[in-house]
Design an enzyme around this catalytic site. Structure first.
Site, PDB file in Angstrom:
ATOM      1  N   TRP A 131       5.667  -2.615 107.015  1.00 25.29           N
ATOM      2  CA  TRP A 131       4.484  -1.989 106.434  1.00 25.29           C
ATOM      3  C   TRP A 131       4.739  -0.564 105.966  1.00 25.29           C
ATOM      4  CZ3 TRP A 131       2.949   2.648 108.121  1.00 25.29           C
ATOM      5  CH2 TRP A 131       3.501   3.065 109.333  1.00 25.29           C
ATOM      6  N   LYS A 141      14.374  -5.795  97.113  1.00 24.88           N
ATOM      7  CA  LYS A 141      14.841  -7.182  97.213  1.00 24.88           C
ATOM      8  C   LYS A 141      14.526  -7.937  95.920  1.00 24.88           C
ATOM      9  CE  LYS A 141      13.915  -6.592 102.094  1.00 24.88           C
ATOM     10  NZ  LYS A 141      13.941  -5.118 101.961  1.00 24.88           N
ATOM     11  N   LYS A 155       7.131 -12.279 102.141  1.00 21.84           N
ATOM     12  CA  LYS A 155       6.097 -12.197 103.186  1.00 21.84           C
ATOM     13  C   LYS A 155       5.959 -10.731 103.579  1.00 21.84           C
ATOM     14  CE  LYS A 155       5.812 -12.133 107.513  1.00 21.84           C
ATOM     15  NZ  LYS A 155       4.724 -11.128 107.591  1.00 21.84           N
ATOM     16  N   PRO A 156       4.905 -10.076 103.072  1.00 20.37           N
ATOM     17  CA  PRO A 156       4.711  -8.669 103.435  1.00 20.37           C
ATOM     18  C   PRO A 156       4.189  -8.552 104.858  1.00 20.37           C
ATOM     19  CG  PRO A 156       3.418  -9.304 101.475  1.00 20.37           C
ATOM     20  CD  PRO A 156       3.896 -10.559 102.128  1.00 20.37           C
ATOM     21  N   GLY A 203      12.029  -4.284 112.407  1.00 23.91           N
ATOM     22  CA  GLY A 203      12.527  -3.843 113.708  1.00 23.91           C
ATOM     23  C   GLY A 203      13.564  -4.785 114.302  1.00 23.91           C
ATOM     24  N   GLU A 224      18.064  -5.188 107.513  1.00 24.77           N
ATOM     25  CA  GLU A 224      17.924  -3.715 107.467  1.00 24.77           C
ATOM     26  C   GLU A 224      17.005  -3.348 108.618  1.00 24.77           C
ATOM     27  OE1 GLU A 224      19.515  -1.816 105.398  1.00 24.77           O
ATOM     28  OE2 GLU A 224      20.117  -3.152 103.773  1.00 24.77           O
ATOM     29  N   GLY A 226      16.222  -0.913 112.507  1.00 25.26           N
ATOM     30  CA  GLY A 226      15.806   0.439 112.874  1.00 25.26           C
ATOM     31  C   GLY A 226      16.959   1.409 113.000  1.00 25.26           C
ATOM     32  N   CYS A 259      12.435   4.423 108.932  1.00 25.16           N
ATOM     33  CA  CYS A 259      13.703   4.016 109.542  1.00 25.16           C
ATOM     34  C   CYS A 259      14.688   5.163 109.550  1.00 25.16           C
ATOM     35  CB  CYS A 259      14.279   2.818 108.798  1.00 25.16           C
ATOM     36  SG  CYS A 259      14.593   3.124 107.054  1.00 25.16           S
ATOM     37  N   GLU A 355      14.693   4.434 119.488  1.00 26.56           N
ATOM     38  CA  GLU A 355      13.965   4.812 118.270  1.00 26.56           C
ATOM     39  C   GLU A 355      12.495   5.063 118.627  1.00 26.56           C
ATOM     40  OE1 GLU A 355      13.201   1.707 115.307  1.00 26.56           O
ATOM     41  OE2 GLU A 355      13.306   3.204 113.724  1.00 26.56           O
ATOM     42  N   LYS A 427      26.594  -0.977 113.199  1.00 21.27           N
ATOM     43  CA  LYS A 427      26.266  -1.417 114.563  1.00 21.27           C
ATOM     44  C   LYS A 427      24.953  -2.221 114.534  1.00 21.27           C
ATOM     45  CE  LYS A 427      26.855   2.719 116.620  1.00 21.27           C
ATOM     46  NZ  LYS A 427      27.135   3.736 117.639  1.00 21.27           N
ATOM     47  N   GLY A 430      21.962  -3.152 111.631  1.00 21.40           N
ATOM     48  CA  GLY A 430      21.903  -4.251 110.673  1.00 21.40           C
ATOM     49  C   GLY A 430      23.150  -4.379 109.833  1.00 21.40           C
ATOM     50  N   GLU A 434      21.270  -2.168 100.549  1.00 21.25           N
ATOM     51  CA  GLU A 434      20.312  -2.069  99.441  1.00 21.25           C
ATOM     52  C   GLU A 434      20.697  -0.826  98.640  1.00 21.25           C
ATOM     53  OE1 GLU A 434      16.443  -2.510 101.547  1.00 21.25           O
ATOM     54  OE2 GLU A 434      16.553  -4.617 100.919  1.00 21.25           O
TER      55      GLU A 434
HETATM   56  P1  NAD Z   1       8.462  -5.572 112.357  1.00 17.31           P
HETATM   57  O1  NAD Z   1       9.854  -5.983 112.680  1.00 17.31           O
HETATM   58  O2  NAD Z   1       7.435  -5.652 113.413  1.00 17.31           O
HETATM   59  O3  NAD Z   1       7.894  -6.436 111.129  1.00 17.31           O
HETATM   60  C1  NAD Z   1       8.607  -6.544 109.909  1.00 17.31           C
HETATM   61  C2  NAD Z   1       8.227  -7.861 109.233  1.00 17.31           C
HETATM   62  O4  NAD Z   1       8.755  -8.951 109.987  1.00 17.31           O
HETATM   63  C3  NAD Z   1       6.722  -8.105 109.139  1.00 17.31           C
HETATM   64  O5  NAD Z   1       6.456  -8.717 107.894  1.00 17.31           O
HETATM   65  C4  NAD Z   1       6.467  -9.042 110.301  1.00 17.31           C
HETATM   66  O6  NAD Z   1       5.293  -9.810 110.133  1.00 17.31           O
HETATM   67  C5  NAD Z   1       7.721  -9.914 110.259  1.00 17.31           C
HETATM   68  N1  NAD Z   1       8.095 -10.569 111.512  1.00 17.31           N
HETATM   69  C6  NAD Z   1       7.966 -10.084 112.771  1.00 17.31           C
HETATM   70  N2  NAD Z   1       8.509 -10.950 113.660  1.00 17.31           N
HETATM   71  C7  NAD Z   1       8.995 -12.001 112.942  1.00 17.31           C
HETATM   72  C8  NAD Z   1       9.673 -13.217 113.292  1.00 17.31           C
HETATM   73  N3  NAD Z   1       9.972 -13.509 114.559  1.00 17.31           N
HETATM   74  N4  NAD Z   1      10.023 -14.061 112.304  1.00 17.31           N
HETATM   75  C9  NAD Z   1       9.751 -13.753 111.016  1.00 17.31           C
HETATM   76  N5  NAD Z   1       9.094 -12.632 110.624  1.00 17.31           N
HETATM   77  C10 NAD Z   1       8.732 -11.757 111.578  1.00 17.31           C
HETATM   78  O7  NAD Z   1       8.600  -4.076 111.779  1.00 17.31           O
HETATM   79  P2  NAD Z   1       7.496  -3.007 111.347  1.00 17.31           P
HETATM   80  O8  NAD Z   1       6.745  -2.515 112.542  1.00 17.31           O
HETATM   81  O9  NAD Z   1       6.699  -3.515 110.180  1.00 17.31           O
HETATM   82  O10 NAD Z   1       8.506  -1.847 110.846  1.00 17.31           O
HETATM   83  C11 NAD Z   1       9.109  -0.966 111.729  1.00 17.31           C
HETATM   84  C12 NAD Z   1      10.589  -1.195 111.935  1.00 17.31           C
HETATM   85  O11 NAD Z   1      11.248  -1.415 110.707  1.00 17.31           O
HETATM   86  C13 NAD Z   1      11.259   0.037 112.537  1.00 17.31           C
HETATM   87  O12 NAD Z   1      12.183  -0.358 113.536  1.00 17.31           O
HETATM   88  C14 NAD Z   1      11.973   0.655 111.349  1.00 17.31           C
HETATM   89  O13 NAD Z   1      13.058   1.492 111.687  1.00 17.31           O
HETATM   90  C15 NAD Z   1      12.393  -0.562 110.599  1.00 17.31           C
HETATM   91  N6  NAD Z   1      12.660  -0.254 109.185  1.00 17.31           N
HETATM   92  C16 NAD Z   1      13.951  -0.347 108.717  1.00 17.31           C
HETATM   93  C17 NAD Z   1      14.221  -0.007 107.397  1.00 17.31           C
HETATM   94  C18 NAD Z   1      15.643  -0.080 106.839  1.00 17.31           C
HETATM   95  O14 NAD Z   1      15.803  -0.024 105.629  1.00 17.31           O
HETATM   96  N7  NAD Z   1      16.667  -0.211 107.663  1.00 17.31           N
HETATM   97  C19 NAD Z   1      13.187   0.407 106.551  1.00 17.31           C
HETATM   98  C20 NAD Z   1      11.888   0.467 107.062  1.00 17.31           C
HETATM   99  C21 NAD Z   1      11.638   0.118 108.379  1.00 17.31           C
END
Ligand code: NAD
Length: 469
Positions: A131, A141, A155-156, A203, A224, A226, A259, A355, A427, A430, A434
């Site tokens: 989000w 993507k 899937k947002p 995450g 990608e 945390g 992130c 984190e 590590k 991920g 991108e």
């Molecule tokens: P989240 O992992 O809770 O959710 C991300 C997406 O995954 C959502 O669309 C969610 O509905 C979906 N999802 C959750 N569990 C799933 C499952 N078991 N199977 C399939 N889909 C599933 O993350 P969030 O709270 O939206 O974002 C925060 C995390 O994202 C932080 O850890 C942050 O560091 C990381 N992040 C990483 C990057 C990067 O580029 N590396 C960028 C932004 C955020």
């Protein structure tokens, strides 16, 4: 499709921003089958036409109504939301510019034979996004995937699904589909047998589940995840106003829910008080905690009540809290958490070791550069890092030893990014990249066609079971 997900404004409790229908397994199946069916003719569409679709969609992104919608659903300041929409358009145009060279066939015809390397699309791609930057993280993507001849089902996150869905509908007929829902919808998508590539940002917990499921399906996945980015201020770093303004926003942009936010600050022992004064003065200049629709706000609420509770508990868990910035709103109105610097902690504190993903950052002192490097590299995460020095060569020498996917010099976060620089973690942060040419090539597999010289007209032939020389 029967259930709906409501989205409430995190800055104004009780205000419904919108709702999306939850896709169940049959809905996901239909979306993937349609994406699969559309993909073959899309792959045959000339590249020039494919990138034209990206340019045309991007031309509609400078959209004030969508910036306001994004601010209301995510709690991000409206100025940031405008920036994210504009930058997403810039990114799509960059992909359109680079794709013809990056995705071109490479043909060699020489004494060894004739070899064609072609960049073949995967097919239907599943994109699962978080989000916190819902538009750019989806476009990172969708843009390269479409350019390479794939179609996409996105899937947002249910925490900010509205603005991005509207934008994803602007890519033309059936090339990009959207399914809404929580983990169950995501799992139905990742586990679908016609999905040929998975791209996930989010995450660690979801990343492990998605990686495991994709592995079972033998579907390649970009993950990608945390970060716990260290910002290391070397002994010669100058705490100028400009530098401190950048570092403060590197910590607290999107209330620290980024992130690549600076999540641990390492300063030379003996300079802690000087740093704290410079950092708090900068926060007074650049941090205005307030309603996302107020133009002067630079930091809004956090995303949910649960996130606010978790971060307040971290702030209360030890050390000396230093509240930062100006408060320009009623903190009870939404999920507001005051940006905070925490001093007096050691590296085993949860806010240092894990984190925090929120508006609190620890200040830590170090004695030698070897020591700070070891502490910065400790832990399982390796997304970003930054090094601050008056001497650029010194900063680069230090940066070479970071265990991080990317390192910023004298800045941290958004202000340090480059479209041409690949972005992703090492590590447990991920794998896959991108941005950059690598971010385009993630969506193409290199396949070859080879006519060995020995069997071409006039060639000398070879024994039936021989290895080539
Ligand atoms: P989240 O992992 O809770 O959710 C991300 C997406 O995954 C959502 O669309 C969610 O509905 C979906 N999802 C959750 N569990 C799933 C499952 N078991 N199977 C399939 N889909 C599933 O993350 P969030 O709270 O939206 O974002 C925060 C995390 O994202 C932080 O850890 C942050 O560091 C990381 N992040 C990483 C990057 C990067 O580029 N590396 C960028 C932004 C955020």
């Amino acid at each position: 499709m029967s259930a709906w997900l409501d989205r409430e404004n995190p800055a104004r409790l009780g205000e419904l921003v919108g709702r999306v229908p939850v896709a169940d397994a049959p809905d996901v199946d239909e979306a993937v089958r349609a994406a699969d069916a559309a993909q073959r003719s899309w792959a045959r569409t000339p590249l020039a036409e494919r990138v034209r679709v990206l340019r045309e969609a991007s031309a509609t992104f400078d959209d004030e109504d969508l910036a306001v919608l994004l601010a209301r659903e995510s709690g991000k300041p409206v100025g940031d939301c405008r920036g994210e929409l504009r930058f997403s358009g810039v990114f799509l145009n960059w992909v359109a510019d680079r794709a013809p060279e990056v995705l071109a066939d490479v043909e060699t015809d020489d004494a060894a034979g004739r070899l064609l390397l072609r960049r073949r699309p995967y097919g239907a791609v599943a994109a699962i996004t978080p989000w916190n930057a819902p538009v750019i993280l989806a476009m990172l993507k969708v843009g390269p995937a479409l350019a390479a001849g794939n179609t996409v089902v996105v899937k947002p996150s249910p925490l900010a699904p509205l603005a991005v869905s509207e934008l994803l509908g602007r890519f033309g007929d059936g090339l990009v589909r959207v399914v809404h829902g929580e983990a169950g919808t995501g799992a139905a998508l990742v586990g679908h047998p016609l999905v040929r590539k998975v791209a996930f940002t989010g995450g660690e917990g979801a990343g492990r589940a998605i990686g495991a499921l994709a592995g079972r399906m033998i579907t390649p996945a970009v993950l990608e995840l945390g970060g716990n980015d260290p910002a290391v201020l070397l002994p010669d770093a100058e705490f100028t106003d400009d530098a401190m303004d950048r570092l403060v926003m590197g910590c607290f942009q999107t209330s620290g829910q980024v992130c690549m936010a600076a999540k641990r600050l390492y300063v030379p022992a003996g300079r802690e008080a000087e740093f704290r004064d410079a950092f708090t003065a900068a926060a007074r200049r650049v941090v205005v905690l307030g309603d996302p629709l107020d133009e002067e706000t630079t930091v809004g609420p956090v995303i949910t009540a649960g996130a606010a509770e978790r971060i307040r508990a971290l702030i209360a868990s030890g050390g000396e809290p230093v509240p930062l910035g100006r408060v320009a709103c009623d903190l009870e109105r939404g999920h507001y958490v005051r940006p905070t610097l925490l001093t007096g902690l050691d590296d085993s504190s949860p806010v240092v070791a894990d984190e925090q993903f929120g508006p609190v950052v620890p200040l830590l002192a170090y004695s030698t550069t070897e020591e700070v490097l070891a502490r910065a590299n400790a832990g399982e995460l390796g997304l970003g890092a930054s090094v601050w020095s008056a001497d650029e060569d010194r900063a680069f020498d230090f940066a070479r030893r970071f265990e991080a996917g990317f390192t910023f010099v004298n800045t941290h976060g958004r202000t340090g990014m480059a479209l041409r620089a690949p972005f992703g973690g090492v590590k447990r942060s991920g794998h896959g990249r991108e941005y950059g040419d690598e971010g385009i090539l993630e969506y193409a597999q290199t396949c070859s066609v080879h006519a060995p010289a020995a069997f071409r007209a006039g060639g000398g032939g070879m024994a039936a079971a021989a290895y080539p020389g």
